[in-house]
Design a protein around this motif. Sequence first.
Motif, PDB file in Angstrom:
ATOM      1  N   VAL A  22       0.833  -1.204   0.000  1.00 27.63           N
ATOM      2  CA  VAL A  22       0.000   0.000   0.000  1.00 27.63           C
ATOM      3  C   VAL A  22       0.870   1.258   0.000  1.00 27.63           C
ATOM      4  O   VAL A  22       1.704   1.445   0.896  1.00 27.63           O
ATOM      5  CB  VAL A  22      -0.943   0.018   1.225  1.00 27.63           C
ATOM      6  CG1 VAL A  22      -1.871   1.239   1.167  1.00 27.63           C
ATOM      7  CG2 VAL A  22      -1.757  -1.268   1.301  1.00 27.63           C
ATOM      8  N   GLU A  23       0.652   2.091  -1.004  1.00 31.49           N
ATOM      9  CA  GLU A  23       1.352   3.379  -1.065  1.00 31.49           C
ATOM     10  C   GLU A  23       0.779   4.332  -0.015  1.00 31.49           C
ATOM     11  O   GLU A  23      -0.436   4.386   0.190  1.00 31.49           O
ATOM     12  CB  GLU A  23       1.204   4.002  -2.454  1.00 31.49           C
ATOM     13  CG  GLU A  23       1.902   3.243  -3.564  1.00 31.49           C
ATOM     14  CD  GLU A  23       3.408   3.471  -3.546  1.00 31.49           C
ATOM     15  OE1 GLU A  23       3.857   4.384  -2.830  1.00 31.49           O
ATOM     16  OE2 GLU A  23       4.127   2.737  -4.251  1.00 31.49           O
ATOM     17  N   ASP A  24       1.657   5.094   0.617  1.00 35.94           N
ATOM     18  CA  ASP A  24       1.226   6.033   1.650  1.00 35.94           C
ATOM     19  C   ASP A  24       0.249   7.060   1.089  1.00 35.94           C
ATOM     20  O   ASP A  24      -0.712   7.458   1.755  1.00 35.94           O
ATOM     21  CB  ASP A  24       2.449   6.742   2.246  1.00 35.94           C
ATOM     22  CG  ASP A  24       2.105   7.499   3.517  1.00 35.94           C
ATOM     23  OD1 ASP A  24       1.838   6.842   4.544  1.00 35.94           O
ATOM     24  OD2 ASP A  24       2.085   8.750   3.476  1.00 35.94           O
ATOM     25  N   VAL A  72     -11.892  -2.314  -0.641  1.00 36.19           N
ATOM     26  CA  VAL A  72     -12.333  -2.421  -2.033  1.00 36.19           C
ATOM     27  C   VAL A  72     -11.200  -2.059  -2.989  1.00 36.19           C
ATOM     28  O   VAL A  72     -11.019  -2.688  -4.037  1.00 36.19           O
ATOM     29  CB  VAL A  72     -13.576  -1.539  -2.275  1.00 36.19           C
ATOM     30  CG1 VAL A  72     -13.970  -1.547  -3.752  1.00 36.19           C
ATOM     31  CG2 VAL A  72     -14.742  -2.015  -1.415  1.00 36.19           C
ATOM     32  N   ALA A  73     -10.390  -1.053  -2.621  1.00 38.03           N
ATOM     33  CA  ALA A  73      -9.239  -0.686  -3.459  1.00 38.03           C
ATOM     34  C   ALA A  73      -8.260  -1.846  -3.575  1.00 38.03           C
ATOM     35  O   ALA A  73      -7.706  -2.103  -4.649  1.00 38.03           O
ATOM     36  CB  ALA A  73      -8.545   0.546  -2.868  1.00 38.03           C
ATOM     37  N   GLY A  74      -8.053  -2.566  -2.474  1.00 40.92           N
ATOM     38  CA  GLY A  74      -7.176  -3.737  -2.519  1.00 40.92           C
ATOM     39  C   GLY A  74      -7.724  -4.814  -3.431  1.00 40.92           C
ATOM     40  O   GLY A  74      -6.976  -5.459  -4.183  1.00 40.92           O
ATOM     41  N   GLU A  75      -9.045  -5.027  -3.393  1.00 39.53           N
ATOM     42  CA  GLU A  75      -9.667  -6.023  -4.265  1.00 39.53           C
ATOM     43  C   GLU A  75      -9.550  -5.625  -5.731  1.00 39.53           C
ATOM     44  O   GLU A  75      -9.290  -6.464  -6.601  1.00 39.53           O
ATOM     45  CB  GLU A  75     -11.131  -6.199  -3.872  1.00 39.53           C
ATOM     46  CG  GLU A  75     -11.314  -6.843  -2.497  1.00 39.53           C
ATOM     47  CD  GLU A  75     -12.737  -6.759  -1.981  1.00 39.53           C
ATOM     48  OE1 GLU A  75     -13.566  -6.070  -2.636  1.00 39.53           O
ATOM     49  OE2 GLU A  75     -13.034  -7.361  -0.938  1.00 39.53           O
ATOM     50  N   ILE A  76      -9.722  -4.324  -6.017  1.00 41.76           N
ATOM     51  CA  ILE A  76      -9.601  -3.837  -7.397  1.00 41.76           C
ATOM     52  C   ILE A  76      -8.170  -4.014  -7.899  1.00 41.76           C
ATOM     53  O   ILE A  76      -7.939  -4.482  -9.023  1.00 41.76           O
ATOM     54  CB  ILE A  76     -10.042  -2.359  -7.480  1.00 41.76           C
ATOM     55  CG1 ILE A  76     -11.551  -2.242  -7.255  1.00 41.76           C
ATOM     56  CG2 ILE A  76      -9.650  -1.739  -8.826  1.00 41.76           C
ATOM     57  CD1 ILE A  76     -12.048  -0.816  -7.103  1.00 41.76           C
ATOM     58  N   ALA A  77      -7.193  -3.646  -7.069  1.00 41.08           N
ATOM     59  CA  ALA A  77      -5.786  -3.788  -7.457  1.00 41.08           C
ATOM     60  C   ALA A  77      -5.449  -5.256  -7.713  1.00 41.08           C
ATOM     61  O   ALA A  77      -4.744  -5.596  -8.674  1.00 41.08           O
ATOM     62  CB  ALA A  77      -4.881  -3.209  -6.378  1.00 41.08           C
ATOM     63  N   GLU A  78      -5.964  -6.134  -6.865  1.00 41.82           N
ATOM     64  CA  GLU A  78      -5.674  -7.574  -7.007  1.00 41.82           C
ATOM     65  C   GLU A  78      -6.298  -8.130  -8.280  1.00 41.82           C
ATOM     66  O   GLU A  78      -5.653  -8.903  -9.007  1.00 41.82           O
ATOM     67  CB  GLU A  78      -6.195  -8.316  -5.774  1.00 41.82           C
ATOM     68  CG  GLU A  78      -5.716  -9.745  -5.676  1.00 41.82           C
ATOM     69  CD  GLU A  78      -5.918 -10.312  -4.287  1.00 41.82           C
ATOM     70  OE1 GLU A  78      -4.912 -10.457  -3.554  1.00 41.82           O
ATOM     71  OE2 GLU A  78      -7.073 -10.596  -3.918  1.00 41.82           O
ATOM     72  N   ARG A  79      -7.544  -7.753  -8.562  1.00 37.83           N
ATOM     73  CA  ARG A  79      -8.196  -8.231  -9.781  1.00 37.83           C
ATOM     74  C   ARG A  79      -7.493  -7.719 -11.032  1.00 37.83           C
ATOM     75  O   ARG A  79      -7.503  -8.365 -12.080  1.00 37.83           O
ATOM     76  CB  ARG A  79      -9.658  -7.781  -9.804  1.00 37.83           C
ATOM     77  CG  ARG A  79     -10.554  -8.525  -8.850  1.00 37.83           C
ATOM     78  CD  ARG A  79     -12.003  -8.368  -9.217  1.00 37.83           C
ATOM     79  NE  ARG A  79     -12.443  -6.983  -9.176  1.00 37.83           N
ATOM     80  CZ  ARG A  79     -12.994  -6.400  -8.120  1.00 37.83           C
ATOM     81  NH1 ARG A  79     -13.152  -7.080  -7.005  1.00 37.83           N
ATOM     82  NH2 ARG A  79     -13.375  -5.144  -8.174  1.00 37.83           N
ATOM     83  N   SER A  80      -6.886  -6.536 -10.924  1.00 38.43           N
ATOM     84  CA  SER A  80      -6.176  -5.956 -12.066  1.00 38.43           C
ATOM     85  C   SER A  80      -4.797  -6.574 -12.263  1.00 38.43           C
ATOM     86  O   SER A  80      -4.093  -6.234 -13.220  1.00 38.43           O
ATOM     87  CB  SER A  80      -6.037  -4.440 -11.872  1.00 38.43           C
ATOM     88  OG  SER A  80      -7.306  -3.836 -11.706  1.00 38.43           O
ATOM     89  N   GLY A  81      -4.383  -7.420 -11.333  1.00 41.68           N
ATOM     90  CA  GLY A  81      -3.082  -8.065 -11.440  1.00 41.68           C
ATOM     91  C   GLY A  81      -1.924  -7.168 -11.077  1.00 41.68           C
ATOM     92  O   GLY A  81      -0.775  -7.423 -11.478  1.00 41.68           O
TER      93      GLY A  81
END
Length: 353
Positions: A235-237, A263-272
Amino acid sequence: MCLDVDEIFDKLLMKASLFKNKRVLSHDYVPDALPHREEEIQKLAYILATALKGGKPSNVFMYGKTGTGKTAVARYVLKKLTERGAKLGLDLSYAYVNCRYRKTNYRVLIKICDEIGCVGLPETGLPTDVIFDKMIRHIDRRDQLVIIILDELDWLVKTSGDDVLYQLTRINNELNRSQVSLIGITNDLKFREYLDSRVLSSLSEESIVFSPYNAQQLYDILKQRAEMAFREGVVEDSALRLAAAIAAQEHGDARRAIDLLRVAGEIAERSGEDKLVEKHIIAAKDEVEKDLIEMTVRELPLQEQLILLAIVLSRQRNTDSRITTGVVKKIYEEICAELGYKPVTLRRINDII
């Protein structure tokens, strides 16, 4: 072309997850430390400490907007209280009920019974006074203190009245061996105005008011959760600061900030992607807002849903800039007639609007 779902699953399983413990980003998770709620924790602990000397603590009402830490503080202090009570050989326990999801007196009483181990009662069918009597007998089996937390209590009172609250404020008159204390949690600072004078005279409560978090406080909360929820360096500060700033603009809601992070973590993960950055927070904001609107509409009482539907239909039928209450009332009554519901009065319609 047929979509290969197994291929999607394989791709996700092959890549290491950005999360190491997503549970810490859920609403019901209570961390071992609650940043920026030291004063509220101290006040509640002082009130409840009477229980450790065998006394009955005062009833407590906790006020503050959504996401200001009320529920987390209550559960945190009660967890510590019951742990200390066990070491001292005291019989202390608590029951937690979210009244937003159990809006009737019957369902609230059934949930309290379930929490204290009085099981086997039907979900419907018995008079509430029968349920209440069974609960009293169960509590009074031994010398104990039971603390009942009624979260989002305003939902119950507005929907079903304050009968259960009145019964609970008088419950100690029915007990011979045990005692009960109440903790009421509400987002409505005017909550007391809805209560009958008999309830108010029985409450004898102490109040704790929770202020909204500011952006720096929300950042501290998010930083704590991010360190527990994500792998190191993910996670970026700047993403944390953006999520904190967005939530601070919307009443200082920590739940909102934590939802954005999850939700941001889930989006980042789905985007690879390997990093959670600002663009993921912005995308999460759109997702969370859509979910919030849907959840809010779903949670409205039936008559409020019907009137909201009438307003939408009024707009579709009438392109004028103004929609009158009379037009809404007419369409609302048509909906009620079609669905078999009894319409409320014009005064109640005005109150709902």
